[in-house]
Design a protein around this motif. Sequence first.
Motif, PDB file in Angstrom:
ATOM      1  N   SER A   1     -32.239  34.845 -24.086  1.00 51.22           N
ATOM      2  CA  SER A   1     -32.480  35.630 -25.212  1.00 51.22           C
ATOM      3  C   SER A   1     -30.922  36.291 -25.485  1.00 51.22           C
ATOM      4  CB  SER A   1     -33.590  36.626 -25.126  1.00 51.22           C
ATOM      5  OG  SER A   1     -33.626  37.107 -26.229  1.00 51.22           O
ATOM      6  N   VAL A   2     -30.115  35.876 -25.984  1.00 50.32           N
ATOM      7  CA  VAL A   2     -28.911  36.189 -26.324  1.00 50.32           C
ATOM      8  C   VAL A   2     -28.940  37.430 -27.059  1.00 50.32           C
ATOM      9  CG1 VAL A   2     -26.461  35.840 -27.489  1.00 50.32           C
ATOM     10  CG2 VAL A   2     -27.779  34.127 -25.955  1.00 50.32           C
ATOM     11  N   ARG A   3     -29.723  37.566 -28.071  1.00 50.13           N
ATOM     12  CA  ARG A   3     -29.708  38.571 -28.944  1.00 50.13           C
ATOM     13  C   ARG A   3     -30.375  39.840 -28.360  1.00 50.13           C
ATOM     14  NH1 ARG A   3     -33.385  39.324 -34.377  1.00 50.13           N
ATOM     15  NH2 ARG A   3     -35.251  39.286 -32.925  1.00 50.13           N
ATOM     16  N   ASN A   4     -31.288  39.688 -27.474  1.00 50.41           N
ATOM     17  CA  ASN A   4     -32.012  41.044 -26.823  1.00 50.41           C
ATOM     18  C   ASN A   4     -30.907  41.357 -25.800  1.00 50.41           C
ATOM     19  OD1 ASN A   4     -34.263  42.414 -25.726  1.00 50.41           O
ATOM     20  ND2 ASN A   4     -33.880  41.207 -23.856  1.00 50.41           N
ATOM     21  N   TYR A   5     -30.094  40.382 -25.297  1.00 53.05           N
ATOM     22  CA  TYR A   5     -28.783  41.065 -24.242  1.00 53.05           C
ATOM     23  C   TYR A   5     -28.090  41.798 -25.009  1.00 53.05           C
ATOM     24  CZ  TYR A   5     -25.745  40.949 -20.045  1.00 53.05           C
ATOM     25  OH  TYR A   5     -25.167  41.464 -18.897  1.00 53.05           O
ATOM     26  N   GLU A   6     -27.419  41.324 -26.066  1.00 48.22           N
ATOM     27  CA  GLU A   6     -26.617  42.229 -26.962  1.00 48.22           C
ATOM     28  C   GLU A   6     -27.293  43.449 -27.466  1.00 48.22           C
ATOM     29  OE1 GLU A   6     -24.569  39.812 -29.939  1.00 48.22           O
ATOM     30  OE2 GLU A   6     -23.747  38.331 -28.463  1.00 48.22           O
ATOM     31  N   ARG A   7     -28.389  43.412 -27.664  1.00 46.26           N
ATOM     32  CA  ARG A   7     -29.118  44.820 -27.922  1.00 46.26           C
ATOM     33  C   ARG A   7     -29.107  45.730 -26.946  1.00 46.26           C
ATOM     34  NH1 ARG A   7     -34.523  42.645 -28.566  1.00 46.26           N
ATOM     35  NH2 ARG A   7     -34.089  41.859 -30.696  1.00 46.26           N
ATOM     36  N   HIS A   8     -28.939  45.259 -25.634  1.00 45.83           N
ATOM     37  CA  HIS A   8     -29.098  46.244 -24.573  1.00 45.83           C
ATOM     38  C   HIS A   8     -27.966  46.401 -23.808  1.00 45.83           C
ATOM     39  CE1 HIS A   8     -33.588  45.343 -25.235  1.00 45.83           C
ATOM     40  NE2 HIS A   8     -33.750  46.390 -24.728  1.00 45.83           N
ATOM     41  N   ILE A   9     -26.954  45.797 -24.191  1.00 43.21           N
ATOM     42  CA  ILE A   9     -25.794  45.411 -23.222  1.00 43.21           C
ATOM     43  C   ILE A   9     -25.215  47.087 -22.947  1.00 43.21           C
ATOM     44  CG2 ILE A   9     -23.937  44.934 -24.979  1.00 43.21           C
ATOM     45  CD1 ILE A   9     -23.369  42.767 -22.890  1.00 43.21           C
ATOM     46  N   ASP A  10     -24.953  47.720 -23.788  1.00 46.01           N
ATOM     47  CA  ASP A  10     -24.063  49.019 -23.569  1.00 46.01           C
ATOM     48  C   ASP A  10     -25.023  49.856 -22.694  1.00 46.01           C
ATOM     49  OD1 ASP A  10     -21.362  49.363 -25.163  1.00 46.01           O
ATOM     50  OD2 ASP A  10     -22.592  48.359 -26.496  1.00 46.01           O
ATOM     51  N   THR A  11     -26.237  50.045 -23.173  1.00 41.52           N
ATOM     52  CA  THR A  11     -27.156  50.806 -22.219  1.00 41.52           C
ATOM     53  C   THR A  11     -27.247  50.281 -20.826  1.00 41.52           C
ATOM     54  OG1 THR A  11     -28.504  51.348 -24.202  1.00 41.52           O
ATOM     55  CG2 THR A  11     -29.628  51.315 -21.914  1.00 41.52           C
ATOM     56  N   ALA A  12     -27.199  48.910 -20.518  1.00 39.22           N
ATOM     57  CA  ALA A  12     -27.346  48.169 -19.274  1.00 39.22           C
ATOM     58  C   ALA A  12     -26.121  48.386 -18.587  1.00 39.22           C
ATOM     59  CB  ALA A  12     -27.582  46.712 -19.678  1.00 39.22           C
ATOM     60  N   TYR A  13     -24.907  48.434 -19.217  1.00 38.01           N
ATOM     61  CA  TYR A  13     -23.499  48.748 -18.516  1.00 38.01           C
ATOM     62  C   TYR A  13     -23.464  50.345 -18.016  1.00 38.01           C
ATOM     63  CZ  TYR A  13     -21.683  43.878 -19.527  1.00 38.01           C
ATOM     64  OH  TYR A  13     -21.735  42.516 -19.445  1.00 38.01           O
ATOM     65  N   LYS A  14     -24.024  51.163 -18.919  1.00 39.41           N
ATOM     66  CA  LYS A  14     -23.804  52.343 -18.620  1.00 39.41           C
ATOM     67  C   LYS A  14     -24.637  52.865 -17.400  1.00 39.41           C
ATOM     68  CE  LYS A  14     -22.888  53.932 -23.364  1.00 39.41           C
ATOM     69  NZ  LYS A  14     -23.255  54.833 -24.588  1.00 39.41           N
ATOM     70  N   PHE A  15     -25.841  52.129 -17.596  1.00 41.36           N
ATOM     71  CA  PHE A  15     -27.037  52.277 -16.383  1.00 41.36           C
ATOM     72  C   PHE A  15     -26.074  51.671 -14.943  1.00 41.36           C
ATOM     73  CE2 PHE A  15     -30.283  50.343 -13.602  1.00 41.36           C
ATOM     74  CZ  PHE A  15     -31.178  51.473 -13.628  1.00 41.36           C
ATOM     75  N   MET A  16     -25.506  50.781 -15.166  1.00 42.96           N
ATOM     76  CA  MET A  16     -24.862  50.206 -13.791  1.00 42.96           C
ATOM     77  C   MET A  16     -23.929  51.315 -13.390  1.00 42.96           C
ATOM     78  SD  MET A  16     -24.068  46.194 -14.783  1.00 42.96           S
ATOM     79  CE  MET A  16     -23.008  46.406 -13.260  1.00 42.96           C
ATOM     80  N   LYS A  17     -23.055  51.629 -14.217  1.00 40.84           N
ATOM     81  CA  LYS A  17     -22.043  52.759 -13.817  1.00 40.84           C
ATOM     82  C   LYS A  17     -22.370  54.007 -13.421  1.00 40.84           C
ATOM     83  CE  LYS A  17     -18.341  51.790 -13.875  1.00 40.84           C
ATOM     84  NZ  LYS A  17     -17.648  50.812 -12.795  1.00 40.84           N
ATOM     85  N   ALA A  18     -23.599  54.438 -13.909  1.00 42.53           N
ATOM     86  CA  ALA A  18     -24.257  55.660 -13.470  1.00 42.53           C
ATOM     87  C   ALA A  18     -24.767  55.509 -12.136  1.00 42.53           C
ATOM     88  CB  ALA A  18     -25.355  55.996 -14.369  1.00 42.53           C
ATOM     89  N   ASN A  19     -25.331  54.373 -11.767  1.00 43.33           N
ATOM     90  CA  ASN A  19     -25.786  53.922 -10.351  1.00 43.33           C
ATOM     91  C   ASN A  19     -24.946  53.187  -9.325  1.00 43.33           C
ATOM     92  OD1 ASN A  19     -28.755  55.125 -10.803  1.00 43.33           O
ATOM     93  ND2 ASN A  19     -28.518  54.083 -12.911  1.00 43.33           N
TER      94      ASN A  19
END
Length: 700
Positions: free
Chosen positions: A414-432
Motif C-alpha cells: 500500500s504505497v499511498r499509505n506508506y507515503e502518508r505515514h513516512i515522515d512520522t515513521a522516520y521521526k519515530f525511528m530517530k526518536a527511538n
Amino acid sequence: MLATWLTFFHVAKAQELKSPNGNFVMSFSLNNEGAPVYALIYKGKPVIKPSKLGLELKNDKKSLLNDFTIVNTTPTTFDETWKPVWGEVNAIRNHYNELAVTLQQKETNRQIIIRFRLFNDGLGFRYEFPSQKNLTYFVIKEEKSQFAMTGDHTAFWLPGDYDTQEYDYTTTKLSEIRGAMAKAVTENISQTSFSPTGVQTSLMMKSADGIYINLHEAALINYACMHLNLDDKNMVFESWLTPDAKGDKGYMQAPCTSPWRTIIVSDDARDILASKMTYNLNDPCKIENTDWIKPVKYVGVWWEMITGKSTWAYTDDFPTVQLGITDFSKAKPNGKHGANNENVKKYIDFAAANGFDAVLVEGWNEGWEDWFGNSKDYVFDFVTAYPDFDVKALHAYAASKGVKIIMHHETSASVRNYERHIDTAYKFMKANGYDAVKSGYVGHILPRGENHYSQWIINHYQYAIEKAAEYKIMVNAHEAVRPTGIARTYPNLIGNESARGTEYQAFGGNKPNHVTVIPFTRLIGGPMDYTPGIFEMDIAKINPGNTSHVNSTIANQLALYVTMYSPLQMAADLPEHYNRFPDAFQFIKDVAVDWDDSKYLEAEPGQYITVARKAKGTGKWFVGSVQGDNARTSNISFDFLEAGKNYVATVYADAKDAHYKTNPQAYTIRKIKVTNKSKLAQLCAPGGGYAISIEEVAKK
C-alpha cells in the motif's frame, strides 16, 4: 558476417567509438529509413549485431523511430577515480570514451540525443530529450531498443514479470526459453507475466565460443523498469517496459533522459563479476555527509517467523483489525508472537555476546492479523507497537549492550499509505534510536492496478530512499525494483532483496546452483540482503508442519558471506543453532562486511564462484567458494597476498561425505600456513563450498 557488417556501416557512413583499451568497437549509423542502428564488436568478434533504437509514442502523429538525420556528433573522453562510501573495493575507476549523437526528425523537427559510453568492460547508451518547442510532454507506448544476438546463446534467466523477481533461475538456450517458460513461472504472491519469451534483466548469457554477455540497465530514475522480449526466430531482444495501471509505459516531460541500457562483455566470467560499469553510469553521491552510513552485520527475529515457528501477529482473537479502533490491550496473546520483549532481549544478548551490530525485529507493530491479501489501504501506521513490545525499554536495553535495533516497515504494497505515514515513521525511528529500516512491498500494489516496476512505483521507491537520507536513515528495501547502481548516488540504500533469497529455502527450497548465478545477475546493480547463515537445513526440526529443506551445506552458507556481496549481512538462523556449531559460527563472527579489495579467483555462471576479499583497514583476507549441483575440486592460488609475509589460513570446508541434501552439516576446519606462493586444491560437495579466513602471522 563481420565483413558484411562493416560494409553496411561503411555504406551508411557509420560513426565509430572505441573503448579506452581498444577491445571494443561500437558503430552507429542511420539506415535507409533514417532509423538509428548500432552494433558492438569485442576483440574482433561481433557480440551485438546491427540493432535498431528508438521509442514508440502514444497518441502522437509520429513516433521517435525513424526519419532522422544526424545533426551533430560529439566525442569525449572521461577518466576519474572515485571512492565509494562502502563497497567491494576502496576506489573505482570510471574511464570511458563517449559519443553523443544528436538526431533531428525531418517531419517534426524534434531532436533527441543518443549518448553512448564505451568502457573497457562494455557499452552503455541512453536517450536524451532536450528542451524544445516540438517535444514537451509525451507518453511512451514502448521503448524499441534492440539487442541482436549473434547466436543461440546459453542464458541464465528469470521469467519477465511486472511484479516479482523471486523466481529460481532457468538455464536454457535462447531458442528454448519459450518451451521452458511455463515451468519457470512458479507460484508467487504477486506476479504478472507478459510474454512466453519475456525475461528480466540483469540477463546473463554465454556464447558457444566462450563470450559472456550481460544485459541490464543503470540509473533507473523516473522511468519504467525494463524487461527484454525475445524474437526467438531471429535471436533479437527488444526492450519491454513495465506499464502502469492504464497500460502506459512512461509520462515524460522534456528535458529528460531514459536510464542507461548496459551491455557488459568479456571472455572471462570473472570480469563480469568485477565490473563496476553499472555504478559508473550513475550520478556521484548526493549526500553531503555520509559519516552516518555504516555497514551492518545483524541478527533478527525473522527466520522463526519465516519457518513458521512463531508469528508476526499478536493475537488470534479478531477476524479483522482496524488501527485506531481495534483494542489490542484487551486481546488474548496467541502465545506464538515473535516480537515480544523477552524474545527480543534474547536476540539482543546474542548479538552483544557475539559482536553483531544490530537486531532486526519484524512483527512489532499493530496490524499483522489481516495485513495481506485484502486490498487494504490503511494497513499499518508504523509507530504503534503491540502490547508485548516496549519500544523505549528495548531501545534502552539494546543501547546498554552496544546494539542497535533495525526497524521493519512492511507496507503490504500500500504505497499511498506508506507515503502518508513516512515522515512520522522516520521521526519515530530517530526518536527511538533506529538508524536503519527494512521496508517491504509484499502483495498487489495499491493504488490498485499498478505494478511493482511501473514508473510511478519506481518513483515511490526513490522517494523513500531520498526521504530516508533527510533523516539519516539507511534503507534495506525488499520486494522493490532490482537495483541499477543508484546506491552510488544514495549510499544509504545499503541493501535490497529484489530476488529469490534465503526465505525461499523455507518455502520449498532454492536450486543448489542459485547462488552461483545471482552474483552474475542480481548483484550487477547493487548488493543483496540475501540473509545467509542457515545451519539447520531440516526445517521440520524447527516447525514440524514445514517439510522444506535448505539446499546447501554449512560450508556453502559460510562462503555466501564473501561471494554474495553486501554491506548489510545477516546471520539469519536461530541463536540456538549457532550455539550447536560454535566452531563454524566463528567464521560468521569474524568475516568483514566492508572491503578494501576483491579478487575473483574462479567463476562460471551456474557452476561455481570463488572470491577473495580484503577487509577494510585490517589487512585480513576472507575467501568464499560456492558450488552448484555437482562436486568439484577448486584450485586457487594465494597470490593476492602480500609478498614476503607469512599468514595462517583457517579453512572451513565440506567433509568428504558432505552433500546439500543428504549430509549438509558435515564440515571440517583446519589451519594451514600460507604465503603468496601457496596454492590450494579443495573439494566442494554438491551444493557446498568452502570459506577461509586469513590473517598475517606476527613476526617474533
